[in-house]
Design a protein around this motif. Structure first.
Motif, PDB file in Angstrom:
ATOM      1  N   LEU A 185      39.806 131.543 116.253  1.00 52.46           N
ATOM      2  CA  LEU A 185      39.120 130.343 117.142  1.00 52.46           C
ATOM      3  C   LEU A 185      37.691 130.330 116.936  1.00 52.46           C
ATOM      4  O   LEU A 185      37.132 129.358 117.640  1.00 52.46           O
ATOM      5  CB  LEU A 185      39.891 130.128 118.377  1.00 52.46           C
ATOM      6  N   LEU A 186      37.023 131.270 116.656  1.00 51.99           N
ATOM      7  CA  LEU A 186      35.542 131.393 116.851  1.00 51.99           C
ATOM      8  C   LEU A 186      35.083 131.692 115.314  1.00 51.99           C
ATOM      9  O   LEU A 186      33.776 131.866 115.158  1.00 51.99           O
ATOM     10  CB  LEU A 186      35.047 132.534 117.766  1.00 51.99           C
ATOM     11  N   ALA A 221      44.006 123.756 116.975  1.00 46.00           N
ATOM     12  CA  ALA A 221      42.578 124.548 117.067  1.00 46.00           C
ATOM     13  C   ALA A 221      41.491 123.683 116.864  1.00 46.00           C
ATOM     14  O   ALA A 221      40.388 123.923 117.358  1.00 46.00           O
ATOM     15  CB  ALA A 221      42.854 125.570 115.550  1.00 46.00           C
ATOM     16  N   SER A 241      40.139 127.469 109.222  1.00 47.37           N
ATOM     17  CA  SER A 241      40.114 126.510 110.391  1.00 47.37           C
ATOM     18  C   SER A 241      40.149 127.460 111.628  1.00 47.37           C
ATOM     19  O   SER A 241      40.265 128.477 111.542  1.00 47.37           O
ATOM     20  CB  SER A 241      41.535 125.867 110.240  1.00 47.37           C
ATOM     21  N   PRO A 242      39.344 127.004 112.759  1.00 46.72           N
ATOM     22  CA  PRO A 242      38.980 125.630 112.803  1.00 46.72           C
ATOM     23  C   PRO A 242      37.554 125.429 112.323  1.00 46.72           C
ATOM     24  O   PRO A 242      37.054 126.272 111.737  1.00 46.72           O
ATOM     25  CB  PRO A 242      39.005 125.589 114.421  1.00 46.72           C
ATOM     26  N   ARG A 243      37.012 124.156 112.562  1.00 56.31           N
ATOM     27  CA  ARG A 243      35.547 123.689 111.925  1.00 56.31           C
ATOM     28  C   ARG A 243      34.771 123.471 112.910  1.00 56.31           C
ATOM     29  O   ARG A 243      35.132 122.665 113.687  1.00 56.31           O
ATOM     30  CB  ARG A 243      36.094 122.497 110.937  1.00 56.31           C
ATOM     31  N   PHE A 244      33.552 124.115 112.807  1.00 54.18           N
ATOM     32  CA  PHE A 244      32.651 123.771 113.720  1.00 54.18           C
ATOM     33  C   PHE A 244      31.469 122.884 113.348  1.00 54.18           C
ATOM     34  O   PHE A 244      31.325 122.915 112.243  1.00 54.18           O
ATOM     35  CB  PHE A 244      32.028 124.959 114.694  1.00 54.18           C
ATOM     36  N   GLN A 245      31.191 122.117 114.200  1.00 53.86           N
ATOM     37  CA  GLN A 245      29.754 120.853 113.588  1.00 53.86           C
ATOM     38  C   GLN A 245      28.478 121.048 114.389  1.00 53.86           C
ATOM     39  O   GLN A 245      27.731 120.231 113.868  1.00 53.86           O
ATOM     40  CB  GLN A 245      30.466 119.725 113.662  1.00 53.86           C
ATOM     41  N   ARG A 246      28.480 121.889 115.244  1.00 54.27           N
ATOM     42  CA  ARG A 246      27.267 122.097 116.049  1.00 54.27           C
ATOM     43  C   ARG A 246      26.152 122.196 115.385  1.00 54.27           C
ATOM     44  O   ARG A 246      25.060 121.352 115.535  1.00 54.27           O
ATOM     45  CB  ARG A 246      27.369 123.274 116.909  1.00 54.27           C
ATOM     46  N   ILE A 286      34.558 123.893 122.244  1.00 51.24           N
ATOM     47  CA  ILE A 286      33.602 124.840 121.934  1.00 51.24           C
ATOM     48  C   ILE A 286      32.178 124.245 121.564  1.00 51.24           C
ATOM     49  O   ILE A 286      31.165 124.492 121.887  1.00 51.24           O
ATOM     50  CB  ILE A 286      34.135 125.872 121.110  1.00 51.24           C
ATOM     51  N   ASP A 287      32.497 123.250 120.556  1.00 49.60           N
ATOM     52  CA  ASP A 287      31.315 122.650 120.017  1.00 49.60           C
ATOM     53  C   ASP A 287      30.551 122.038 121.075  1.00 49.60           C
ATOM     54  O   ASP A 287      29.218 122.004 121.135  1.00 49.60           O
ATOM     55  CB  ASP A 287      31.923 121.772 118.956  1.00 49.60           C
ATOM     56  N   ALA A 305      38.308 123.852 119.036  1.00 49.07           N
ATOM     57  CA  ALA A 305      36.903 124.012 118.590  1.00 49.07           C
ATOM     58  C   ALA A 305      36.054 122.780 118.807  1.00 49.07           C
ATOM     59  O   ALA A 305      34.854 122.997 118.984  1.00 49.07           O
ATOM     60  CB  ALA A 305      37.008 123.835 116.804  1.00 49.07           C
TER      61      ALA A 305
END
Lengths: 658, 658
Positions: B77-78, B434, A383-388, B441-442, B438
């Motif tokens: 966090l990245l 988080a 975690s966390p999870r990005f979806q870009r 940031i996304d 995220a």
């Protein structure tokens, strides 16, 4: 009108792992019988299908089960038995002796069941195996409900399941005949490797595989040594050699392929060979770095395997996928090499193709078998999870997921694990049985390790045991008188040799273990050329007795051909001390008064102790020894060395006391 | 008479990880306050101590907590934000722009807490960090109850927490003053790396570390490029260079050390430098293979780190330990290299020494802090278990244990996890926060990625925006008439240059994004020698307008110095097309009727389009543009090119339409 199916798995991030890497962020899969009938968005599936059971995946990743492209599953029972050893010590010093002693149908079934439990827990739905009693592997695998390519091993040596390769081949044939139409098992034959098979075996196994149209599983070009030996012995690299033997007429699954070049890759591509890359094993055994980016570039189907759990030491495909990507990047000096989507494809769709079962499994596509897993990507380590980027999901799986994040597993339309609970195996019982087997193996090895002799015997191979030797040794200033007197008519010379002898003596903490001698003889002809080399291993027991005139009755001896290197024995026996002796020896085998003796004229070169005459004879009883001691002293006189300084110790004793 | 202690942990296989690698197969540890008071057999401990609480370890392995020797914890966090990219694209294209936008005290606290949750779950009790707002890292760490060396970063560039390096240094000083006597935190200063610091920064940070006797944490010799640049710029490798700057007067923790030689290792040894080896990061970023066996051989304390979770992508030390052993074996072509006991020592006792806190933690020894973990080695992936050799236990941990097998964690005598339950952190809340970060940031990156301009701006650095340019271009057969007419008294020449211009034009799927030009100019002197090179990046917007006589009003432009390579921009912007133009240009900056113009005499070399006269001028309004269009046509006439074929397109338009 909707179609009725058995299961709908919905509310998942579906990674189909198909050719286009289609994803459905809010997706679903419909399963009927053993197969997938549809993959799509949750809405589409809900509109078109009604299910007997709908399974809410809670936003987890739903993807095809992982394909372990190369392993030896029963070796779970040997996991962690011996590590940090060189390949030969590990294999011939530990694995093979223990296998000779323990591998049975029961062992194979238990080891396979244990492996299946680990596979299911870690999201593997298909594996490609190679071992002995392979039909037992197949049976245990079907009981667990997993899919596998099971290959019966054929070797030129006797194996735990066969006395000869012909017997192994017969086992393979029977196994293939009985299992060729099974829904979960693809039976196969496994000529172990070019260096453990004969040309005849390669040919015969290929013929068998072609006859039944089943895959052929083998190890190719695993180590640099294998490649070099092949070049030296056959004048060509490994791939052209096996091709020449007809191996590639079969559908081949080639494990390792660490030491192959571009031309060999192209040969393999043309032959449709699938490759099983085993990063952990290649690293741990220091086999080298397989040229994975190049193999993929050429177009080969490169799957990923764990290899056996005794050289890994687990069956964790999540770890292997990550390593496959990491190692490819580091070795090619390119961090964009084997990116996450490709690495995961190798462990799913491409892996299935490498096993020649791409039509059955490896991706979530309508018509393929329902082999699928759910992975939770919300734990704190992921975690966390990005979806870009759609690649984020693959990166999560490849770079941060753990095998323990797999919660649910289905194979062939049947649940094998739900919410981390195994449905087809009794794990506690398997673990208890494994503990019992491990305790037996521990006891066997502990017993063996206490005794240099037992360690020697454990290596196997032919061996002479328990002989006694009588010897007398006289220091000479000049050898010429002996060289002349050896022609005395009372002496019948039956053989003569001239050689240079190199002895390495290992000593051990407990002196009662004796000394182990690694002896290498360079045979020298009349012109002084080295015309042959042989090496032998001798365990020298403590001295038995001493007669008059320093005639020694020495020592229980155990003789074996030294089939491994000095380095092997050093690492295997772990001596506390080591001494080196080098001598030039003229050796006559003679008869004197109907009794056999060896007459040795030695020049001690290292250390420079001088020249000696030595008379030796094998003996079996005290009485025989006393008789021969007398004869030996007579020989000393005949040979003209009477009055010389006798020596009451063997060379090594002199040296180690200095 | 027994002594009373707070805890006795008993019925464990105790691996002390002390110098002698003492083990107690049925062992116990007694804890009083923050420290270990005794380690021994369960019987001995029971005889000598009475505990307020006795904890039955159920046969698990009890060992010191793992030491993560190098990381950047807030980067949890990245994690998984961007992968499979080259270091510069990853760092300058993604990490740094996102850090500039998001890193705040809150971000750092959240990221640290998240990391601490992951650390505790995976058996890490001590870590060595380097980041911004490091005091926030320290605060969050103490709340979680972990031990850490926390280093405040100092860089020659502005950072999220400071506008100048002097400000960063002041932050570091204040942080060290406030925290130097803390029971869990060792404050530290981190000059980021030689190539991101000045000599003055290296000197000043070393002085600060010496003043307070705290460690100094830095990155050294991570990539081959760093080593090569150092050689080219300073005439020496990295280690002698930083030594010359006085860095080694401090207690240094040097991360990576991938590209160092034997002499550098010896220099580091003499200076007492601790090394943090980061196998996953080095592999994933393709930095190379650190010479770990040699560093250990020389006698350096080599710990193991995960590096930041954005280049790993997790904080799993079990994985790192295994990899440290695997990679050492493969690279040294020796499967006996870095065996399991040594690998595990690197992650415990040796790692603590590398961090200069070996007196506090890293082994289970009387007097050290009670930093310890329980590991279950009975799961199916680690069964069965052999006990013949004491090394079996290390092999189990190193080659088959998973971080998820850690069940209980104690730091400084305080339980942080019992039976997999975190006691000091609210994991669900952290995960929710988080997810929120995220999502932000996304959104930021999704927005940025939609526009080439925004991606350009995200790279940072100085940039001119939004200008318009007017241009007219005439084909010439002969340049000599222009060369003569440029001397016309109506024209005032203010500057003249001769250069060869190499243009790479990137085009994008959406043509409205414009074209991005990477331009490299080789400045040529009167003798024809290249005397300078500069590169610029220009975003060319779509054409605005066309006046009479093919006078073009082009295009909103965004100019920036091209501080990265062409390859960087190619991988960062991912163009769908790329065109190359090369020309020889004579360029005059002139004034005509009080208006500034550029006069270019171009010879198009690639493709060979011929010779051209081009008149250009910056403009700001339609009216100004119309006026300048007239003047430009007058200039064409004065320069003698009237009647030549005008060109209604820019070179790149001509080329891309061919």
């Amino acid at each position: 009108m909707t179609t009725t199916v058995d299961f709908i798995l919905t509310n998942a991030l579906v990674l189909t792992m198909d050719e286009e890497l289609k994803q459905f962020p809010s997706g679903a899969v419909a399963v009927l019988g053993d197969s997938i009938v549809a993959v799509g968005t949750a809405d589409e599936i809900a509109q078109e299908y009604t299910a007997n059971e709908t399974f809410d995946c809670g936003g987890k990743i739903l993807m095809p089960g992982l394909v372990n492209a190369h392993t030896h599953v029963p070796m779970t029972l040997l996991r962690g038995l011996a590590d940090d050893l060189r390949l030969d010590v590990w294999l011939m010093g530990y694995m093979m002796p223990v296998e000779r002693e323990f591998v049975s149908p029961e062992f194979v079934r238990l080891g396979t069941s244990l492996a299946c439990a680990e596979f299911i827990r870690s999201g593997v739905t298909t594996f490609c195996d190679m071992y002995y009693f392979e039909e037992e592997v197949a049976k245990a695998t079907t009981e667990a409900g997993l899919r596998a390519v099971c290959a019966q091993t054929v070797l030129k040596f006797p194996t735990p399941d066969a006395d000869s390769w012909e017997d192994s081949l017969a086992l393979a044939r029977g196994f293939i005949e009985r299992w060729k139409d099974h829904s979960l098992i693809v039976p196969s034959v496994a000529p172990h490797a070019p260096y453990t098979c004969t040309d005849e075996i390669l040919r015969a196994t290929a013929d068998l595989a072609v006859e039944f149209d089943v895959p052929l599983h083998t190890h190719l070009a695993e180590t640099a040594l294998e490649r070099e030996n092949m070049r030296n012995e056959q004048g060509m690299p490994v791939i052209p050699y096996v091709k020449k033997q007809g191996l590639f007429e079969a559908k081949v699954i080639a494990a390792h392929c660490v030491h192959i070049d571009l031309g060999e890759m192209r040969t393999m591509l043309r032959a449709g060979v699938g490759v099983a890359h085993n990063p952990s094993s290649n690293l741990k055994l220091a086999s080298g770095f397989a040229p994975v980016p190049q193999m993929l570039e050429v177009g080969l189907n490169v799957g990923i395997g764990t290899d056996g759990p005794a050289s890994n030491n687990d069956l964790d495909m999540f770890e292997e996928v990550r390593l496959a990507s990491f190692v490819a990047k580091a070795v090619s000096n390119d961090p964009t090499a084997v990116p996450a989507p490709l690495a995961l494809s190798m462990a799913t769709r491409i892996g299935a193709k490498a096993l020649h079962i791409g039509h059955l499994t490896g991706s979530l596509e309508s018509g393929k078998r329902a082999d699928l897993i759910l992975v939770d990507v919300t734990p704190v380590h992921n975690s966390p999870r990005f979806q870009r980027d759609p690649h984020n999901a693959y990166a999560q799986i490849v770079y941060a997921s753990k095998s323990t994040d797999v919660s649910d597993v289905m194979v062939n339309g049947k649940w094998l694990m739900r919410s981390h609970e195994l449905l087809t195996l009794n794990e506690a019982e398997l673990l208890a049985q494994a503990r019992e087997t491990a305790a037996q193996i521990d006891a066997f090895l502990i017993n063996r390790e206490q005794s240099v002799l037992r360690k020697l015997i454990a290596l196997g191979g032919s061996m002479e045991q328990e002989s006694f030797e009588l010897q007398v040794k006289v220091k000479l200033e000049d050898q010429s008188i002996v060289l002349s007197n050896i022609k005395n008519p009372e002496i019948t010379i039956t053989a003569y040799k001239h050689y240079r002898q190199f002895d390495n003596y290992f000593s051990f903490e407990d002196p009662s273990q004796g000394r182990l001698r690694f002896r290498e003889d360079e045979l020298i002809d009349a012109k002084g050329n080295v015309v042959g080399v042989r090496s032998r291993l001798t365990l020298l027991g403590p001295r038995e007795d001493k007669f008059d005139h320093d005639v020694l009755l020495s020592r229980s001896r155990f003789l074996a051909p030294a089939t491994h290197t000095l380095r092997f024995y050093r690492e295997y026996f772990k001596p506390v001390g080591e001494e080196v002796i080098q001598k030039d020896r003229l050796r006559w085998h003679i008869k004197y008064k109907d009794t056999e003796f060896f007459v040795n004229l030695d020049t001690m070169e290292k250390p420079e102790l001088g020249k000696f005459l030595e008379i030796k004879s094998r003996t079996w009883s005290r009485k025989d020894a006393e008789h021969k001691a007398e004869l030996a002293l007579e020989l000393i006189a005949i040979l003209g060395a009477i009055g010389g300084e006798t020596m009451s110790q063997d060379y090594i004793e002199v040296i180690s006391e200095r």
